[in-house]
Structures are given as C-alpha cells and as structure tokens.
Design a protein around this motif. Sequence first.
Motif, PDB file in Angstrom:
ATOM      1  N   PRO A 173      -1.864  40.338  -3.935  1.00 21.09           N
ATOM      2  CA  PRO A 173      -1.508  38.656  -4.469  1.00 21.09           C
ATOM      3  C   PRO A 173      -1.272  36.994  -4.030  1.00 21.09           C
ATOM      4  CG  PRO A 173       0.557  39.675  -4.240  1.00 21.09           C
ATOM      5  CD  PRO A 173      -0.066  40.671  -3.774  1.00 21.09           C
ATOM      6  N   ALA A 174      -2.008  35.872  -4.201  1.00 21.19           N
ATOM      7  CA  ALA A 174      -2.011  35.151  -2.926  1.00 21.19           C
ATOM      8  C   ALA A 174      -0.752  34.304  -3.131  1.00 21.19           C
ATOM      9  CB  ALA A 174      -2.116  33.644  -4.334  1.00 21.19           C
ATOM     10  N   PRO A 175      -0.031  33.438  -2.134  1.00 20.92           N
ATOM     11  CA  PRO A 175       0.911  33.297  -1.844  1.00 20.92           C
ATOM     12  C   PRO A 175       1.879  32.225  -3.014  1.00 20.92           C
ATOM     13  CG  PRO A 175      -0.339  32.673  -0.317  1.00 20.92           C
ATOM     14  CD  PRO A 175      -1.077  32.947  -1.354  1.00 20.92           C
ATOM     15  N   VAL A 176       2.573  32.138  -2.789  1.00 16.35           N
ATOM     16  CA  VAL A 176       3.578  31.545  -3.834  1.00 16.35           C
ATOM     17  C   VAL A 176       4.480  30.792  -3.261  1.00 16.35           C
ATOM     18  CG1 VAL A 176       5.052  31.309  -6.091  1.00 16.35           C
ATOM     19  CG2 VAL A 176       3.678  33.080  -5.649  1.00 16.35           C
ATOM     20  N   LYS A 177       4.279  29.630  -3.729  1.00 19.96           N
ATOM     21  CA  LYS A 177       4.894  27.908  -3.199  1.00 19.96           C
ATOM     22  C   LYS A 177       5.525  27.768  -4.372  1.00 19.96           C
ATOM     23  CE  LYS A 177       0.800  26.728   0.253  1.00 19.96           C
ATOM     24  NZ  LYS A 177      -0.365  26.427   0.357  1.00 19.96           N
ATOM     25  N   PRO A 178       7.051  27.040  -4.487  1.00 18.77           N
ATOM     26  CA  PRO A 178       8.149  26.467  -4.843  1.00 18.77           C
ATOM     27  C   PRO A 178       7.359  24.833  -5.497  1.00 18.77           C
ATOM     28  CG  PRO A 178       8.867  27.960  -3.266  1.00 18.77           C
ATOM     29  CD  PRO A 178       7.877  28.272  -2.842  1.00 18.77           C
ATOM     30  N   GLY A 179       8.161  24.745  -6.455  1.00 15.56           N
ATOM     31  CA  GLY A 179       7.186  23.609  -6.704  1.00 15.56           C
ATOM     32  C   GLY A 179       8.526  23.046  -7.457  1.00 15.56           C
ATOM     33  N   PRO A 180       8.029  21.525  -8.464  1.00 13.34           N
ATOM     34  CA  PRO A 180       9.100  21.077  -9.594  1.00 13.34           C
ATOM     35  C   PRO A 180       9.872  21.795 -10.015  1.00 13.34           C
ATOM     36  CG  PRO A 180       7.283  19.455  -8.929  1.00 13.34           C
ATOM     37  CD  PRO A 180       6.539  21.158  -7.442  1.00 13.34           C
ATOM     38  N   CYS A 181      10.209  21.841 -10.865  1.00 15.51           N
ATOM     39  CA  CYS A 181      11.062  22.636 -12.119  1.00 15.51           C
ATOM     40  C   CYS A 181      10.812  21.428 -13.070  1.00 15.51           C
ATOM     41  CB  CYS A 181      11.741  23.048 -12.033  1.00 15.51           C
ATOM     42  SG  CYS A 181      12.858  24.336 -11.223  1.00 15.51           S
ATOM     43  N   ALA A 182      10.545  20.272 -12.624  1.00 13.76           N
ATOM     44  CA  ALA A 182      10.301  18.912 -14.264  1.00 13.76           C
ATOM     45  C   ALA A 182       9.679  17.689 -12.741  1.00 13.76           C
ATOM     46  CB  ALA A 182      11.692  19.183 -14.924  1.00 13.76           C
ATOM     47  N   ILE A 183       9.164  16.885 -14.422  1.00 14.49           N
ATOM     48  CA  ILE A 183       8.870  15.904 -13.564  1.00 14.49           C
ATOM     49  C   ILE A 183      10.234  14.737 -13.035  1.00 14.49           C
ATOM     50  CG2 ILE A 183       8.231  12.659 -14.273  1.00 14.49           C
ATOM     51  CD1 ILE A 183       6.396  14.489 -16.212  1.00 14.49           C
ATOM     52  N   GLN A 184      10.596  13.667 -12.334  1.00 11.87           N
ATOM     53  CA  GLN A 184      11.650  13.493 -11.421  1.00 11.87           C
ATOM     54  C   GLN A 184      12.738  12.408 -12.690  1.00 11.87           C
ATOM     55  OE1 GLN A 184      10.817  11.865  -8.236  1.00 11.87           O
ATOM     56  NE2 GLN A 184      13.139  11.591  -7.670  1.00 11.87           N
ATOM     57  N   GLY A 185      13.700  13.502 -12.216  1.00 11.65           N
ATOM     58  CA  GLY A 185      13.985  12.139 -13.595  1.00 11.65           C
ATOM     59  C   GLY A 185      14.572  12.797 -14.988  1.00 11.65           C
ATOM     60  N   LYS A 186      13.730  14.133 -15.654  1.00 11.88           N
ATOM     61  CA  LYS A 186      13.839  14.908 -16.272  1.00 11.88           C
ATOM     62  C   LYS A 186      14.090  16.307 -16.990  1.00 11.88           C
ATOM     63  CE  LYS A 186      11.104  11.870 -18.704  1.00 11.88           C
ATOM     64  NZ  LYS A 186      11.588  10.754 -19.981  1.00 11.88           N
ATOM     65  N   LEU A 187      15.375  17.092 -15.352  1.00 10.13           N
ATOM     66  CA  LEU A 187      15.743  17.670 -15.298  1.00 10.13           C
ATOM     67  C   LEU A 187      17.520  17.366 -15.926  1.00 10.13           C
ATOM     68  CD1 LEU A 187      15.780  20.987 -14.476  1.00 10.13           C
ATOM     69  CD2 LEU A 187      16.903  20.381 -12.562  1.00 10.13           C
ATOM     70  N   VAL A 188      17.646  18.093 -17.476  1.00  9.62           N
ATOM     71  CA  VAL A 188      19.385  18.161 -17.502  1.00  9.62           C
ATOM     72  C   VAL A 188      19.604  18.940 -17.562  1.00  9.62           C
ATOM     73  CG1 VAL A 188      20.548  17.177 -19.640  1.00  9.62           C
ATOM     74  CG2 VAL A 188      18.053  16.575 -19.604  1.00  9.62           C
ATOM     75  N   ARG A 189      21.478  18.902 -17.012  1.00 12.66           N
ATOM     76  CA  ARG A 189      21.579  20.295 -16.249  1.00 12.66           C
ATOM     77  C   ARG A 189      22.985  19.495 -17.651  1.00 12.66           C
ATOM     78  NH1 ARG A 189      21.256  19.797  -9.589  1.00 12.66           N
ATOM     79  NH2 ARG A 189      19.183  19.596  -9.661  1.00 12.66           N
ATOM     80  N   ALA A 190      23.239  21.204 -17.926  1.00 11.61           N
ATOM     81  CA  ALA A 190      25.125  21.308 -18.124  1.00 11.61           C
ATOM     82  C   ALA A 190      25.497  22.664 -18.375  1.00 11.61           C
ATOM     83  CB  ALA A 190      24.723  21.252 -20.166  1.00 11.61           C
ATOM     84  N   ILE A 191      26.156  22.326 -16.650  1.00 15.99           N
ATOM     85  CA  ILE A 191      26.626  23.372 -16.181  1.00 15.99           C
ATOM     86  C   ILE A 191      28.410  23.863 -16.677  1.00 15.99           C
ATOM     87  CG2 ILE A 191      26.939  24.834 -14.134  1.00 15.99           C
ATOM     88  CD1 ILE A 191      24.487  22.737 -13.256  1.00 15.99           C
ATOM     89  N   ALA A 192      28.400  25.129 -16.929  1.00 14.31           N
ATOM     90  CA  ALA A 192      30.410  25.134 -17.377  1.00 14.31           C
ATOM     91  C   ALA A 192      31.420  25.192 -15.096  1.00 14.31           C
ATOM     92  CB  ALA A 192      30.858  27.133 -17.299  1.00 14.31           C
ATOM     93  N   PRO A 193      32.546  24.491 -15.641  1.00 14.99           N
ATOM     94  CA  PRO A 193      32.672  24.130 -14.356  1.00 14.99           C
ATOM     95  C   PRO A 193      33.199  25.583 -13.327  1.00 14.99           C
ATOM     96  CG  PRO A 193      34.352  23.906 -16.119  1.00 14.99           C
ATOM     97  CD  PRO A 193      33.033  24.201 -16.435  1.00 14.99           C
ATOM     98  N   GLU A 194      33.324  26.691 -14.107  1.00 16.11           N
ATOM     99  CA  GLU A 194      33.369  27.490 -13.488  1.00 16.11           C
ATOM    100  C   GLU A 194      32.215  28.461 -12.486  1.00 16.11           C
ATOM    101  OE1 GLU A 194      36.099  27.953 -16.745  1.00 16.11           O
ATOM    102  OE2 GLU A 194      33.764  28.089 -16.184  1.00 16.11           O
TER     103      GLU A 194
END
Length: 153
Positions: free
Chosen positions: A41-62
């Motif tokens: 398989p070709a080497p896999v390079k991580p990239g951006p998950c979304a266009i900058q500023g368009k990532l919304v996170r809602a994460i529990a305090p735990e």
Amino acid sequence: MRISKVMLFGLMAMAALALALGGCATMEKADAKLKKELAKPAPVKPGPCAIQGKLVRAIAPEAKLVGLTCMHKNFDGVMSLAVKVSLKNVSKEPQRYRVNIFLANDKAVGGLIPRKTKKGLVKPGATASFTYFFKGQEKTPLGMTLIVKVMSK
C-alpha cells in the motif's frame, strides 16, 4: 553453404520465439519483484480533517481530545476518509465514550470507545483511540462536527 545459413537463421528464429513465449528466468524474477512492489500500500499521510475554522467540537468534561487525525485509506476496496479519534479519560472513574462525527455533506459515523468492554473501560488517565471510516469520501470535508458523550452506567 546456403543450406547451413538457412538452418542457422531458422534456429535463431526458433530460439527468439522460445524466449518470447517462455521468457527467461530473470524476467520472471523482475515480474515477481514488480508485483510485490505494486501490492504494497502507498504510504498514508495525515491531512486536515476539515477546512480551517470549520471543525466544531462538543466534548464531555470527562474526556480530553488528545488526537484527531484524518487520512485517506482503502476500506472495503474503496478509497475512504479515515478519522482517528484519541481520547484521554480525565475523570476519576473508568469511562466509556460515545463518539459521533458528522460531515458537512450529511455523512455521519459513530461508535463507542472502547468498542468492547471485555478488557474493561478506559481507566482514569489512560488514552484510547479508534479509527472511523467514511466509505467513498475521497475529498477533505468542508466541515466536521465531533461529539463525544459519556455512556451512562
């Protein structure tokens, strides 16, 4: 003398034909090596998950989001977007998390971390991760929403 030239030419033609049809041992080795290289398989390079500023996170305090990496990988024979979510348990109790990921193009995936509880829950201070696949999503999404909730006991 003329007969020997014709015979010599005929032998050379048969030898060339035999090599063309059967190949030689070095060609077979080269073909095998080429097939091995293509099978990797070709080497896999991580990239951006979304266009900058368009990532919304809602994460529990735990939970604390330790890593969020996106890459394109082959999944079920189709090039797909792979999102690896890594969470750290910052509470004082073992936890299990529900993860939901929504893309701007109405695709969604989700699951549990840890996926199975046979080995136990995520212990306090420990980190756990899982990779979620968006089958057929070849482009970087325009936007992404990540929701992490704690499972009730």
